[in-house]
Design an enzyme around this catalytic site. Structure first.
Site, PDB file in Angstrom:
ATOM      1  N   GLY A   1       0.849  -1.176   0.000  1.00  0.00           N
ATOM      2  CA  GLY A   1       0.000   0.000   0.000  1.00  0.00           C
ATOM      3  C   GLY A   1       0.887   1.229   0.000  1.00  0.00           C
ATOM      4  O   GLY A   1       0.401   2.348   0.133  1.00  0.00           O
TER       5      GLY A   1
ATOM      6  N   GLU B   1       4.775  -6.871   0.621  1.00  0.00           N
ATOM      7  CA  GLU B   1       4.454  -7.270  -0.747  1.00  0.00           C
ATOM      8  C   GLU B   1       4.232  -6.049  -1.633  1.00  0.00           C
ATOM      9  O   GLU B   1       3.143  -5.832  -2.159  1.00  0.00           O
ATOM     10  CB  GLU B   1       3.149  -8.082  -0.760  1.00  0.00           C
ATOM     11  CG  GLU B   1       3.157  -9.278   0.133  1.00  0.00           C
ATOM     12  CD  GLU B   1       1.767  -9.858   0.334  1.00  0.00           C
ATOM     13  OE1 GLU B   1       1.689 -11.032   0.702  1.00  0.00           O
ATOM     14  OE2 GLU B   1       0.778  -9.139   0.126  1.00  0.00           O
ATOM     15  N   PRO B   2       5.242  -5.221  -1.811  1.00  0.00           N
ATOM     16  CA  PRO B   2       5.031  -4.023  -2.617  1.00  0.00           C
ATOM     17  C   PRO B   2       4.846  -4.340  -4.102  1.00  0.00           C
ATOM     18  O   PRO B   2       5.532  -5.204  -4.648  1.00  0.00           O
ATOM     19  CB  PRO B   2       6.308  -3.205  -2.394  1.00  0.00           C
ATOM     20  CG  PRO B   2       7.286  -4.119  -1.764  1.00  0.00           C
ATOM     21  CD  PRO B   2       6.610  -5.351  -1.306  1.00  0.00           C
ATOM     22  N   GLY B   3       3.895  -3.665  -4.703  1.00  0.00           N
ATOM     23  CA  GLY B   3       3.688  -3.778  -6.147  1.00  0.00           C
ATOM     24  C   GLY B   3       3.964  -2.419  -6.763  1.00  0.00           C
ATOM     25  O   GLY B   3       5.007  -2.163  -7.363  1.00  0.00           O
TER      26      GLY B   3
ATOM     27  N   ARG C   1      -6.545   3.613 -15.684  1.00  0.00           N
ATOM     28  CA  ARG C   1      -6.540   4.200 -14.344  1.00  0.00           C
ATOM     29  C   ARG C   1      -7.190   5.590 -14.265  1.00  0.00           C
ATOM     30  O   ARG C   1      -7.953   5.844 -13.335  1.00  0.00           O
ATOM     31  CB  ARG C   1      -5.119   4.222 -13.758  1.00  0.00           C
ATOM     32  CG  ARG C   1      -4.518   2.820 -13.603  1.00  0.00           C
ATOM     33  CD  ARG C   1      -3.215   2.805 -12.831  1.00  0.00           C
ATOM     34  NE  ARG C   1      -3.432   3.005 -11.422  1.00  0.00           N
ATOM     35  CZ  ARG C   1      -3.339   4.141 -10.789  1.00  0.00           C
ATOM     36  NH1 ARG C   1      -2.978   5.241 -11.430  1.00  0.00           N
ATOM     37  NH2 ARG C   1      -3.592   4.234  -9.517  1.00  0.00           N
TER      38      ARG C   1
ATOM     39  N   CYS D   1     -14.635   4.553 -28.428  1.00  0.00           N
ATOM     40  CA  CYS D   1     -15.952   5.132 -28.615  1.00  0.00           C
ATOM     41  C   CYS D   1     -16.755   5.080 -27.324  1.00  0.00           C
ATOM     42  O   CYS D   1     -17.654   4.260 -27.126  1.00  0.00           O
ATOM     43  CB  CYS D   1     -16.660   4.450 -29.770  1.00  0.00           C
ATOM     44  SG  CYS D   1     -15.878   4.957 -31.311  1.00  0.00           S
TER      45      CYS D   1
ATOM     46  N   TYR E   1      -0.216  -1.450 -12.618  1.00  0.00           N
ATOM     47  CA  TYR E   1      -1.660  -1.471 -12.883  1.00  0.00           C
ATOM     48  C   TYR E   1      -2.011  -0.733 -14.171  1.00  0.00           C
ATOM     49  O   TYR E   1      -3.022  -0.032 -14.237  1.00  0.00           O
ATOM     50  CB  TYR E   1      -2.443  -0.914 -11.678  1.00  0.00           C
ATOM     51  CG  TYR E   1      -2.060  -1.609 -10.389  1.00  0.00           C
ATOM     52  CD1 TYR E   1      -2.418  -2.944 -10.182  1.00  0.00           C
ATOM     53  CD2 TYR E   1      -1.297  -0.977  -9.423  1.00  0.00           C
ATOM     54  CE1 TYR E   1      -2.023  -3.612  -9.035  1.00  0.00           C
ATOM     55  CE2 TYR E   1      -0.905  -1.635  -8.275  1.00  0.00           C
ATOM     56  CZ  TYR E   1      -1.273  -2.954  -8.086  1.00  0.00           C
ATOM     57  OH  TYR E   1      -0.880  -3.613  -6.951  1.00  0.00           O
TER      58      TYR E   1
END
Ligand SMILES: *Cc1c(COP(=O)(O)O)cnc(C)c1O
Length: 405
Positions: free
Chosen positions: A217, A258-260, A297, A327, A355
């Site tokens: 996070g 668990e960093p992403g 995003r 569209c 992401y």
């Protein structure tokens, strides 16, 4: 990232293109590790952020483990060379068959519901598990990515600990880890500290626990004026509380994260070409050769992605609305100040490493972009651009002649 390399990558591989800076990922990883002063530290990169096998191999090279949320992420991890015991499977609402396959592959399990905990205890008494706790804490950059609050579908509630303890005791389950992940994009490091107090209380109930996993996070800068997690400060503060806990328990637990996003977000650039400048009565639209099929995003989370016109860095500043070719309304940025944008200019979207590609789709029957990984000025193609064949390969022909009669 040097804009000459961005331009060269587009010249070599076309646009739209995802580009990742390997050196940036390496630095982020090393800074993260160095921020903590504990006896045993484990990093499990959350690969849903960016799962290209080239990137996975880089994390393997760095000594990272992997956090996977689906059986296919596990298979990608194994193919990239990760040992099964360095992979933690943290799924949500998957079938028993998927858990079973993960067990067969030998990866470690993170269980987030009592039904499966009971199933494991009865059917696989020798398989150790990690338990995912829902601490009922509200945290995260937006509601979709806040996953530790009371209404969240994730984890086993702290109020279900009596039942959890009964199951574990009765079935003699080997609880090797306690896990918590409260959300993404958390600015307030105090959330981790408050969560840790709750988790430490729970750990005391399970004497088989070896590691305590605080998920991730960690926040990165999207807007240039954003604040990000001060990892050095956080590491110092958190290591102290963790070491105090270990001392109190007389046991050296492994501290895990668990960093992403923290690892890959800022290493990524999404490079698009301008198709059209359109003046309307209210604004000037910049239409690029992409849309939310490639980078969702801004539309999905309302996130800010910084944009740079790398083709005209000295041009006069103007205000634009940057939109895609899908569209449907697919606005990347409203009232954005950019150096004068002209047809065929290349716009570089920042923070495109987490992401972004992993959330891309084929909406409007558009192909997904290529991906390149840059190391020391060398551009390596790590995924080819899709082609029409990729869009049609699973279609099964059906003869509908006469159906309308
Ligand atoms: C998504 C996820 C992460 C990574 O979160 P970031 O905010 O990208 O660091 C870590 N652990 C679990 C279980 C996740 O689902």
């Amino acid at each position: 990232m040097n804009t000459e390399i961005l331009k060269r990558a587009v010249a070599e591989h076309g646009a739209p293109l995802y580009l990742y800076d390997a050196e940036r990922i390496i630095t982020k990883y090393q800074n993260f590790v160095n921020a903590f002063d504990v006896k045993h530290l484990g990093i499990h990169y959350a690969c849903k952020a960016l799962s290209n096998s080239g990137v996975l191999k880089l994390f393997k090279e760095l000594g990272s483990g992997l956090d996977c949320v689906s059986i296919n992420e596990i298979k990608l991890g194994l193919a990239a060379g990760f040992e099964p015991n360095k992979i933690l499977f943290t799924p949500n609402n998957v079938s028993v068959a998927e858990y079973e396959e993960a067990i067969t592959l030998g990866v470690r399990l993170n269980v987030d519901n009592l039904t499966f905990l009971e199933y494991i205890g009865i059917n696989h008494p020798n398989v150790p598990v990690c338990i995912r706790i829902n601490p009922h804490i509200m945290a995260g950059g937006n509601h979709n990515i806040s996953v530790g609050h009371i209404d969240s579908k994730f984890g086993i509630s702290i109020h279900q600990m009596p039942m959890t303890r009964r199951l574990v005791k009765k079935l003699n389950i080997n609880v090797e880890g306690i896990h918590v992940h409260t959300g993404s994009d958390i600015l307030d490091s105090g959330v981790f500290v408050r969560t840790a107090d709750i988790i430490y209380d729970i750990v005391q109930d399970f004497d088989t626990v070896k590691f305590i996993d605080f998920g991730s996070g960690f926040k990165v800068k999207y807007h240039p004026t954003d604040l990000d997690t001060d990892i050095v400060k956080f590491g110092k503060l958190f290591s102290k509380s963790f070491n105090d806990f270990c001392k109190k328990m007389g046991k050296d637990y492994t501290l895990r994260f668990e960093p992403g996003k923290y690892m890959t977000s800022e290493a990524g650039y999404f490079l698009t070409k301008v198709n059209l400048i359109k003046h309307t009565t209210s604004c000037v639209f910049v239409g690029v050769d992409s849309g939310f099929n490639h980078l969702i995003r801004p539309m999905f989370y309302d996130s800010y992605h910084h944009i740079e016109n790398i083709s005209n860095p000295d041009g006069d500043k103007n205000i634009y609305n940057v939109v895609g070719y899908i569209c449907e309304s697919d606005t990347f940025a409203t009232d954005r100040i950019l150096n004068e944008v002209r047809k065929d200019d290349i716009l570089s979207f920042h923070n495109a490493g987490a992401y972004c590609f992993t959330m891309a789709s084929n909406y409007n029957s558009r192909v997904r972009p290529a991906e390149v990984l840059v190391n020391k000025g060398e551009i390596h193609l790590i995924r080819k651009r899709e082609t029409m064949d990729d869009l049609t390969r699973n279609l099964v022909d059906v003869d509908v002649t006469g159906w309308t009669k």
